[in-house]
Design a protein around this motif. Structure first.
Motif, PDB file in Angstrom:
ATOM      1  N   GLU A   1       0.860  -1.186   0.000  1.00 31.25           N
ATOM      2  CA  GLU A   1       0.000   0.000   0.000  1.00 31.25           C
ATOM      3  C   GLU A   1       0.894   1.233   0.000  1.00 31.25           C
ATOM      4  O   GLU A   1       1.849   1.311   0.766  1.00 31.25           O
ATOM      5  CB  GLU A   1      -0.909   0.028   1.231  1.00 31.25           C
ATOM      6  CG  GLU A   1      -1.925   1.164   1.146  1.00 31.25           C
ATOM      7  CD  GLU A   1      -2.804   1.291   2.379  1.00 31.25           C
ATOM      8  OE1 GLU A   1      -3.880   1.900   2.279  1.00 31.25           O
ATOM      9  OE2 GLU A   1      -2.401   0.797   3.450  1.00 31.25           O
TER      10      GLU A   1
ATOM     11  N   LEU B   1       3.449   5.420   4.742  1.00 30.18           N
ATOM     12  CA  LEU B   1       2.661   4.384   5.400  1.00 30.18           C
ATOM     13  C   LEU B   1       3.593   3.391   6.076  1.00 30.18           C
ATOM     14  O   LEU B   1       4.562   2.920   5.474  1.00 30.18           O
ATOM     15  CB  LEU B   1       1.774   3.666   4.380  1.00 30.18           C
ATOM     16  CG  LEU B   1       0.771   4.570   3.636  1.00 30.18           C
ATOM     17  CD1 LEU B   1      -0.026   3.763   2.621  1.00 30.18           C
ATOM     18  CD2 LEU B   1      -0.167   5.246   4.620  1.00 30.18           C
TER      19      LEU B   1
ATOM     20  N   ASN C   1       3.506  -1.352   5.473  1.00 31.58           N
ATOM     21  CA  ASN C   1       2.654  -1.300   4.274  1.00 31.58           C
ATOM     22  C   ASN C   1       2.943  -2.395   3.266  1.00 31.58           C
ATOM     23  O   ASN C   1       2.389  -2.382   2.170  1.00 31.58           O
ATOM     24  CB  ASN C   1       2.826   0.057   3.589  1.00 31.58           C
ATOM     25  CG  ASN C   1       4.222   0.255   3.041  1.00 31.58           C
ATOM     26  OD1 ASN C   1       5.196  -0.224   3.616  1.00 31.58           O
ATOM     27  ND2 ASN C   1       4.341   0.951   1.929  1.00 31.58           N
TER      28      ASN C   1
ATOM     29  N   SER D   1      -0.577   1.573   7.710  1.00 37.77           N
ATOM     30  CA  SER D   1      -1.203   1.000   6.522  1.00 37.77           C
ATOM     31  C   SER D   1      -2.330   0.063   6.941  1.00 37.77           C
ATOM     32  O   SER D   1      -2.411  -0.391   8.090  1.00 37.77           O
ATOM     33  CB  SER D   1      -0.160   0.240   5.709  1.00 37.77           C
ATOM     34  OG  SER D   1      -0.761  -0.617   4.775  1.00 37.77           O
TER      35      SER D   1
END
Length: 1390
Positions: free
Chosen positions: A79, A86, A89, A148
């Motif tokens: 992500e 993030l 992630n 995330s």
């Protein structure tokens, strides 16, 4: 704003240079799953999902997306956000014994969740993760980092039936699905459409994740009959399918409460199935839309692809038919008719010659596609299928792979050159270098998450070790060693190239429907496609595109546009003709600040001499077709010039609201966005550097051709020579500068240097400037441009873009990124008035990079000259080169009132309005130099500043004070005194004088202090020293001696005597120690000497009476206990002391010292003792000589001395041996009789002898001293020594008689009376001091009758003394008879 051409894009790699993604591994192992025989392997694939609100500015999911990559049994999910970094992630799913199907990953977004659906050849999986909006209570996100949705993925039990289900296997069918698709229904059920290997489609459905339910499987067949089975379908009732309807590509779309499954099959037919009706609603042969398709029906399709897109007019489908030697995209629109009948309307057919399609994406207007050609090169193109009649695909300029060979100049070090290329911010990912290093070292060591700097060291060590281990000779020439270096480094470089090529393999391409963000998904990283600027588009376009261009957005004038295109074609020819060596020559000229025009002439000479392909002739022919070359050049130069008058980041007419400002504080702020934006600037500057270089060469070629190609004649030639060539040269230098800084890595800075720098900025009052915010959110290393964008430029740019927009504005990727890139380039542009970039470098301690920046712009940039000199001075200061820094600061002073940065520097100075900006600037720099600790430079600069402050007395005084202070600190006493005398402010002068006195005293440099002339400052110096002397500890400081020396040096003896006398007085009062008494004696001696040096009538001093108050200059007024000012002290009477008074004080002081030396405990009380008290103390200690001296000086009675000595004699008389021994110590300090005794005498004898000598030496009236001695002896019952009685009889026999009587010594008294009467009668009269005894002719004599009567009375009363009484009585009778006779004779003789 530069023109943006929407018909071409440029690839910018978004890989993180610092470290690899830290994937968290999650393994899913389902019971009963084993690897299928045959080991079917599907190609790697990739995709991306963009959040629905990714284009909304005030959303948590703005500019946020998820991308994935599948390989075998692994799915890597990441992500990513362009606004915030993030955390946690990246996750890697390991699906044991399964292979992920093509198109096997789908992400769906609900109100509360993000659902990821994964299809493999044996199982289907569902991951339900929290939606980002549910992870944050506030709608606004202001943190630099946020979690995330994958943060808690490890908590999911993926083996549970709610998350993972096995696909049922058919009897006799050992194959596996070939492709798949998946979707989430409105009710929350997860459906997986799997292409059966024998044809048809199997749909596996999972109940909503939060409800109980069973798994259902539906198989869709070509016949209208279908079966719905609850649970697993028995294989016995399944009909055989022909492989012709084997689905190659599946797509699903929910429409009107039904799910339509589109299948592009092996027989080139597109089939649409209704999941609700469980029937095939539509079947269309795609070859019907392909011309010249004869023979294709017999071929089974293998590479066909299908994509869907929703448009305002309905659902669009795009079918790609993979046909040998050619491919075709067919865009169709789904049309609904009555009775739930559907048909396909043909929209467009687009052709392409690329062989291997990797992936394509469909939007409502465009098709984006990525291919790999025969040479394994990535090709990306896009086309607008709705409005493109010519079928012309638009270009995307993909990132070329790194050069296969690195050009090393003769003056370059191979190692440094290769390291610069390997670790530049553009070419290699960290993972490629790590893998290459592991192979190069033969996997001997594992590199665990290396930092960029440590990886650089590892590479250097590995290559150098390999080189040294291969060397067999001990000596070889430098050239041979250089060749070896090139050989080994090129070997490692080739290894890196291979891995970078693998990393760069394209796997997919996606376009965000919300923002227009285009992602090119590669095996090792993600690339972003940015719109290309018009100038860059023209220069980068392939020849077939360039020659077919009919218009350019740079100008609306058709003739001028045609000239522009011709000119760019000439530039392309020139670019192709420039050799690598000549290109390096231009780089070297720009690097070494040589003339770009001269370098262009050299390149042109080389081109002319090596023109084997007749390039120059081709260029000349094309130039002749250009009608107005100078106008075309002017347009190009204007388009590339980033100079602007507006202040980037200034406040617009409307300030955005709070929510918008908070969102803007994060917009495009993540490390990915920072990297993309700054790489875009870097690529633009690299392209334009080459553009300007080729334009400059072409202009030189114009000059050489002259009238042969110029239709305008001499006027255009003059304009070219005087205007266009200098502008091109300047632009080339500017873009080369931007190219250099965008590739220059930022240095990591130790915390102590950061703290020191922050302190310097605080001194300059710059630490609160926005450009100086030093918080870093991206991992280092980063380029200095990334550092600048992150720490200050991004906020300036965003506030500029959104100054007039409201918060509900949509984020459009192409427009936004183009604006950001141009505004960042304008902030970096050296000819613009803004100075934020060098400020940022200074604030972040990037001194080396800042020096290089100033060096590169020095010869040609005429903007911010003074500011650059100031920054260079800062760099020199940080590097310890103070003199160079001072020179730069002085050079910057001339521009103080002209440049914004220097005006800001001086504008915060809290000085009087009369102070000029230049003086304020000097004050700032002086503070900085003081803070760094360079007093010599402070003195130099302050001396220069004084010449500027001729009319400003206050500034002059402050500067002279500064000069004085630093001269004094450096020990330059004479210079400090000189600066003090120059100070025009009397109060500051007095302060300096006070400091001079104090410091020189502390350093014991009294010779200098005394010898200064102090013209017009004499009284002030005396006052200061007196004040210090009276206010400080006497023994810790020597201010009285200093004042004494000061007066002696000026022959003021009375003053010097007064000083020493005062010193002695205070010592007596305050320092009750032996050392204090010694000093007091010396003080009084010095005072005596001073008074003896002047004439007697002036030999006197004034002594303040006890309790006098010394008024120190500058002392604060005193208050009483009520807080009121106390009244003036009463002026007390003063005493005049003459020489004899001082002598008396000296003798007393010397006696105290003698006392303290022989009896140290008495020092504490001796210091303040009066003369009488001192005598008592001396007597007590046995210092009789000193006591007698004091008594005589102060005319005191000696009785106490004689009594004291007598008492000591008594103690010795009756004391033991110990007292005898103690007596010698005090006897020794008194002057004994000079008579030498032949026999040995005791201490007692010596004491009596001392007493005897004193009685002889100090006679008294009526024998007072004898009487007190005898009285003392008799009072202690001690017999009187004969010598004492004898001596006292001569003085006062009557007193002796009285003493005898007082102590009842009747016998002695009677004896004395008898002897005394005999003496009067003429027997022994000399022993009683009687000159002549009783006779008629002598003077009258007398007897103490009263005492004799007392004696007789007493004797008469006692029976025991009758005989003595009779003797005395008889003797008196005899005496009376004689007196009577003598009296008669005297009377007769008259």
């Amino acid at each position: 704003m530069a023109a943006v051409l929407e018909r071409s894009f440029m690839e910018i790699c978004g890989f993180e240079r610092e470290t690899l993604h830290k994937f968290r591994d999650v393994t899913v192992t389902l019971p009963g799953v084993s690897a299928l025989p045959g080991g079917v392997k599907f190609p790697d694939s990739a995709g991306a999902f963009h959040y629905e609100e990714s284009g909304k500015l005030l959303s948590v999911t703005s500019n946020r997306f998820i991308h994935w990559c599948t390989s075998g049994d692994r799915v890597q999910l990441v992500e990513q956000s362009l606004d915030t970094n993030l955390l946690n992630n990246a996750v890697r799913l390991q699906l044991s014994h399964c292979s992920v199907l093509p198109g096997g990953v789908h992400v769906h977004e609900t109100l509360n969740s993000v659902v990821i659906l994964v299809s493999t050849n044996q199982s289907v999986h569902r991951l339900v993760l929290p939606h980002p909006t549910r992870m944050y209570r506030s709608e606004l996100v202001t943190e630099l980092h946020m979690q995330s949705i994958f943060t808690d993925v490890g908590k999911l039990s993926l083996q549970d039936p709610a998350h993972s289900v096995l696909i049922p296997s058919s009897v006799g069918n050992t194959g596996s699905p070939s492709t798949s698709s998946a979707w989430l229904s409105q009710s929350g059920e997860a459906h997986y459409a799997l292409a059966s290997p024998a044809g048809g489609i199997m749909v596996v459905s999972l109940p909503p994740h939060d409800t109980q339910g069973s798994v259902s499987v539906v198989e869709l067949k070509r016949s209208s009959m279908m079966q719905r089975l609850s649970g697993w379908m028995p294989s016995s009732i399944r009909g055989e399918q022909s492989p012709a309807d084997l689905a190659l590509s599946l797509a699903v779309r929910e429409l009107e409460e039904d799910s339509f499954i589109f299948a592009l099959c092996q027989d080139h037919k597109l089939r649409m199935w209704s999941f609700r009706e469980q029937s095939c609603l539509l079947e269309a042969d795609m070859l019907d839309y392909m011309p010249s398709c004869r023979g294709l029906k017999r071929l089974s399709g293998q590479g066909h692809r299908l994509r869907l897109s929703s448009s305002p007019s309905g659902l669009c489908l795009c079918v790609y038919l993979a046909v040998p030697q050619r491919g075709q995209f067919t865009v169709l629109q789904l049309a609904a008719t009555d009775n739930s009948r559907y048909s396909l309307d043909h929209v467009s057919s687009l052709f392409t010659t690329q062989e291997t399609l990797v992936d394509f994406s469909l939007t409502p207007t465009d098709i984006w596609a990525v291919w790999v050609d025969d040479s394994n090169t990535t090709v990306v193109k896009y086309i607008n299928f709705a409005h493109n009649t010519a079928g012309q695909w638009n270009q995307v300029f993909v990132q070329p792979p790194p050069e296969e060979e690195v050009h090393i100049g003769v003056d370059q070090d191979p190692r440094e050159t290769y390291l610069d290329v390997l670790f530049s911010p553009l070419h290699f990912t960290a993972s490629a270098i790590v893998k290459a290093l592991q192979i190069y070292r033969r996997g001997s060591e594992r590199i665990i998450d290396p930092s960029w700097d440590s990886l650089k060291k590892e590479v250097t060590v590995a290559v150098e070790s390999e080189l040294q281990s291969s060397v067999t000779e001990f000596e070889f020439s430098q050239e041979e060693y250089r060749q070896l270096q090139v050989e080994f480094w090129s070997k490692f470089y080739a290894c890196c190239l291979q891995y970078q090529e693998v990393q760069s393999l394209p796997l997919g391409l996606t376009v965000s429907q919300n923002t227009g963000l285009v992602l090119l998904l590669k095996k090792g990283f993600v690339s972003f496609l940015l719109p290309c600027f018009a100038v860059d588009h023209l220069y980068l376009s392939y020849d077939e595109y360039l020659f077919s261009e009919e218009e350019t957005p740079i100008t609306d004038d058709q003739d001028l546009g045609r000239d522009l295109l011709q000119l760019v074609q000439c530039l392309r020819l020139v670019s192709d003709a420039v050799s690598g060596e000549m290109a390096y020559e231009m780089e070297k000229a720009l690097e070494h600040l040589q003339s770009p025009e001269r370098a262009a002439e050299l390149i042109l000479e080389d081109m002319l001499s090596n023109d084997n392909d007749n390039v120059i002739e081709d260029v000349q022919n094309k130039l002749q077709d250009i009608r107005n070359p100078t106008a075309a050049m002017m347009v190009l130069l204007r388009e590339m010039d980033l100079e602007t008058d507006s202040d980037v980041g200034g406040e617009g007419p409307l300030r955005p609201g709070l929510n918008l400002r908070l969102s803007l504080s994060q917009l495009l702020g993540s490390s990915s966005a920072v990297s993309v934006v700054c790489q875009a600037v870097c690529h633009m500057t690299m392209t334009r550097t080459l553009f300007c270089r080729d334009l400059l060469i072409l202009q030189k070629l114009y000059l050489r051709f002259g009238d042969n190609v110029f239709l305008g004649g001499g006027a255009q030639m003059l304009q070219l020579q005087q205007d266009l060539i200098p502008r091109s040269s300047n632009l080339l230098s500017s873009y080369y500068l931007l190219k250099r800084i965008s590739q220059s890595m930022a240095s990591s800075v130790p915390i102590d240097i950061i703290d020191a720098n922050l302190q310097h900025l605080t001194v300059l009052e710059l630490s609160d400037t926005p450009a100086f915010s030093t918080n870093r959110s991206v991992m280092s290393p980063q380029t200095v441009v990334e550092l600048f964008y992150q720490t200050g430029a991004r906020k300036l740019i965003m506030s500029q873009i959104y100054s007039q927009q409201q918060g509900n504005s949509q984020l459009h990727w192409s427009h936004m990124i183009s604006n950001v890139v141009v505004l960042l380039a304008q902030l970096l542009w050296p000819s613009n008035p803004g100075f934020q970039f060098p400020e940022c470098l200074m604030a972040n301690c990037q001194y080396t990079q800042l020096q290089e920046y100033v060096r590169l712009i020095g010869p040609w940039c005429q903007v911010n000259i003074g500011s650059c000199r100031f920054m260079l001075g800062q760099c020199y200061l940080a590097n310890g080169e103070g003199q160079k820094a001072l020179q730069c600061f002085q050079e910057a002073a001339t521009e103080v009132e002209k440049e914004e940065f220097l005006m800001k520097l001086t504008g915060t100075e809290e000085e009087e309005a009369a102070s000029t900006p230049r003086l304020q600037y000097y004050n700032k720099v002086l503070r900085l130099l003081e803070d760094v600790g360079l007093p010599e430079l402070v003195i130099q600069l302050a001396s220069l500043a004084i010449t500027e402050a001729v009319s400003d007395v206050n500034s002059q005084a402050a500067l002279w004070t500064r000069i004085f202070k630093h001269h004094l600190d450096l020990g330059h006493n004479s210079e400090a005194y000189e600066a003090l005398t120059q100070n025009p402010d009397s109060s500051m002068q007095l302060d300096c004088l006070r400091q001079l006195v104090v410091v020189l005293c502390e350093r014991s440099q009294l010779q200098d202090l005394v010898q200064f002339s102090y013209v017009n400052l004499h009284d002030e110096v005396v006052s200061i020293i007196e004040s210090r002397a009276r206010g400080l500890d006497l023994l810790a400081h020597n201010y009285y001696e200093l004042l004494y020396a000061f007066h002696i040096n000026r022959h003021n003896y009375r003053k010097s005597g007064t000083v020493m006398f005062e010193f002695g007085m205070r010592l007596g009062r305050e320092v009750r120690t032996l050392l204090g008494l010694q000093k007091q004696v010396n003080c009084y001696l010095a005072a005596l000497n001073c008074l003896r040096l002047i004439r007697p009538e002036y030999a006197w001093i004034v002594q303040p009476a006890p309790g006098a108050v010394y008024e120190r200059p500058g002392a604060s007024p005193k208050r009483n206990s009520d807080g009121d000012f106390s009244s003036e002290p009463v002026k007390r009477q003063v005493d005049i002391l003459e020489l004899k008074d001082l002598e008396k004080e000296y003798i007393l002081s010397r006696s105290r010292l003698t006392l303290a030396q022989h009896h140290p405990p008495s020092a504490a009380i001796a210091g303040g003792a009066s003369s009488e008290e001192t005598v008592a103390l001396l007597v007590q200690t046995g210092l009789f000589d000193s006591a007698l001296s004091v008594c005589q000086t102060f005319k005191l009675n000696l009785t106490s001395v004689f009594e004291g000595l007598t008492f000591k004699c008594i103690k010795l008389q009756f004391g033991g041996e110990e007292s005898q021994n103690e007596a010698w110590s005090w006897l020794a300090v008194n002057q004994l009789s000079s008579v030498v005794n032949t026999k040995e005498s005791s201490a007692t004898d010596e004491a009596w002898q001392l007493l005897s000598s004193y009685l002889d030496r100090y006679p008294s009236a009526n024998g007072q001293h004898h009487r007190c001695v005898i009285n003392k002896l008799l009072s202690h019952g001690v017999p009187l020594p004969d010598w004492l009685v004898k001596s006292y009889k001569e003085v006062d026999a009557a007193s002796l008689l009285r003493l005898y009587l007082n102590f009842d010594l009747l016998d002695a008294a009677a004896e004395l009376v008898l002897e005394y009467v005999d003496a009067l009668l003429g027997r022994g009269h000399q022993y009683f001091g009687i000159e002549r005894p009783l006779s008629a002719t002598s003077s009258s004599v007398w007897l103490p009758y009263t005492s004799i009567d007392q004696l007789l009375h007493t004797l008469n009363e006692t029976q025991t003394n009758s005989s003595i009484y009779n003797k005395v009585r008889d003797k008196l009778d005899d005496y009376h008879k004689l007196v009577e006779q003598t009296t008669k004779r005297r009377l007769v003789t008259r």
